[in-house]
Design an enzyme around this catalytic site. Sequence first.
Site, short mmCIF file in Angstrom:
data_model
loop_
_atom_site.label_atom_id
_atom_site.label_comp_id
_atom_site.label_asym_id
_atom_site.label_seq_id
_atom_site.Cartn_x
_atom_site.Cartn_y
_atom_site.Cartn_z
N TYR A 333 0.78 -1.22 -0.13
CA TYR A 333 0.00 0.01 0.07
C TYR A 333 0.90 1.29 0.06
O TYR A 333 1.92 1.23 0.94
CB TYR A 333 -0.89 -0.17 1.31
CG TYR A 333 -1.99 1.03 1.24
CD1 TYR A 333 -2.13 2.01 0.36
CD2 TYR A 333 -3.05 0.79 2.25
CE1 TYR A 333 -3.22 2.96 0.57
CE2 TYR A 333 -4.15 1.76 2.48
CZ TYR A 333 -4.32 2.78 1.53
OH TYR A 333 -5.13 3.62 1.69
N CYS A 334 0.74 2.06 -1.11
CA CYS A 334 1.45 3.30 -1.11
C CYS A 334 2.99 3.37 -1.21
O CYS A 334 3.41 2.38 -2.19
CB CYS A 334 1.03 4.24 0.29
SG CYS A 334 1.36 5.98 -0.02
#
Length: 600
Positions: A333-334
């Site tokens: 994530y990210c």
Amino acid sequence: MTTSQDQSPELTEEHLERLKENMNKVEELSKRLVEVMAGKKGHNPALDGPNQELFARAATAYFSEAWQNPAKLMEHQIEFWGKSVLNFAEAQKAMTTGEVDDSDTAPKDKRFSNPMWEANPYFRFIRQQYQTNAEVITQAVASVEDMDEKDKKRLRYFSQQIIDMMSPTNFLATNPDALEKAVETEGQSLIKGLENLVADLEANDGEMVVRLADESAFEVGGNIATTPGEVVYRNRLMELIQYKPETETVCETPLVLFPPWINKFYILDLKAQNSLIKWVTEQGYTLFVVSWVNANESHADIGMGDYVEEGFLTAIEQVKSICKVKQVNAVGYCIAGTTLSLTLSLLKQRGDKSIKSATFFTALTDFGDQGEFTPFLQNDFVDGIEDQISKDGILKAWVVGRTMSFLRSNDLIYGPAIRSYMMGETPPAFDLLFWNGDGANLPGRMAVEYLRGLCQSNDFVNDGFELLGHKLHVRDVDVPLMAITCETDHIAAWKDCYRGVQQMGSKSKTFIVSESGHIAGIVNPPSKKKYGHYTNTNLKADAETWMKEAEYHQGSWWPRWEAWLKKRSGKQVQARTPGDSDHPPLAPAPGTYVLVKSTN
């Protein structure tokens, strides 16, 4: 025509006396405020604004244009003068007759929702003149021509910050909401507001970090981050949490999720109704989630290579050992998605096939277009960050948090500050805002490597990002992958994510654009039926064409992802309880690292 109405409550002598007493208390609180500010720790001034050369270049370009085309400058000035005089004349007429013109065509702005901004001649004039001034500044910035596009983008951003900062709503004397409440509460709202301000400053060593949520309403592991599980491994960089199964059988291939270390992982487990972590276990998967350490000075020398080796690769090996499998499915994530890409490139070069498939949530790999972060990714800012890191050893959470907040300053800085400091309101008990304020410090070396090598130089898609003795490249990412992006994401714009996915070497790619932004587009449970998503199998098209030809689907992308994941997760096996004889539980979820608060 509308008539101005006096909305102030009747003031008695007793009322005025109590008001004076409360104002004396304000004076006492002001002394406390001065003491807090006197003890404020200093930091590099580059963290507070751009190098003054930017404004100097803008001024030079503006006046150069004015000398060459004075008629254009005079046209702008005369228009400004004319509007200002008309604003004043209208205010004079309203004060004389008690009537105001209701034909105002200014665009609606929620900051000016109080009726007094329309009905009261004083506040109406202030609003109109502010909007006139803002329009002229925006027009002047737009007219600057002799600057490169990157500098113009920064100039637009910082000039807008000045415009937003100077809004009359940000000052007590020109904020009718705050003034009305001060009178109604006999000044108690101002006392409470000052108490809130002093408390926030004391909590952050004098730095202005507006508290967005009522922290007393939440307890990590108490009423948020409550999905059952156990920490089954720990090192200096991370805790590995294995979650309790919710089904009798599970897919053989386990799933390991790497959240960003800029924030805490429990954004994916705020409450049962919107917990991605809980939902995944209910679908029949053995789920592991990494909880990163909140860095302090002892972590100063931890770099991107350490995150890959001690974080990603170690977690993968531990999961394989616990589940007795040769492969795992991974999610990033990210920034953890960016790093998962680096890890996949490294494994490709090493001939290691430990990762069966990869899922990326709002993950950038091509930083060629810096988007809304352009103002903060130039050398004056990054030089200042590097200098501050050399003193602190870490990039402190407040720096990252403030930078993110300034991208939406009216919603995340000025609005909350007005409600807390002027109106004396307690921040809302909102779990998402509580999480947003629970930031994490970053190791200094890692932060510099990320900013210089990835964000600024874009090495991963150019000549290669050097790490752990390898030159890593985006084209080495060749496992089956799914990328989830978000339509209004201002942190990892979907078009930029798309460009990176296009350059990956995988033969099997699935790309999805969810409605909403960086958080809400990901934390989008099927039960809510709130945001839909777009799909298109043609990943050779440019981003605009991809979206134009995409198919829209009602509801969450979670079930679509799970169906994709199921095909890559093997046969059904007996559900696994957390840990094994070699990995005894060390602490119940959410673990201990997530409880550590950042300090300034």
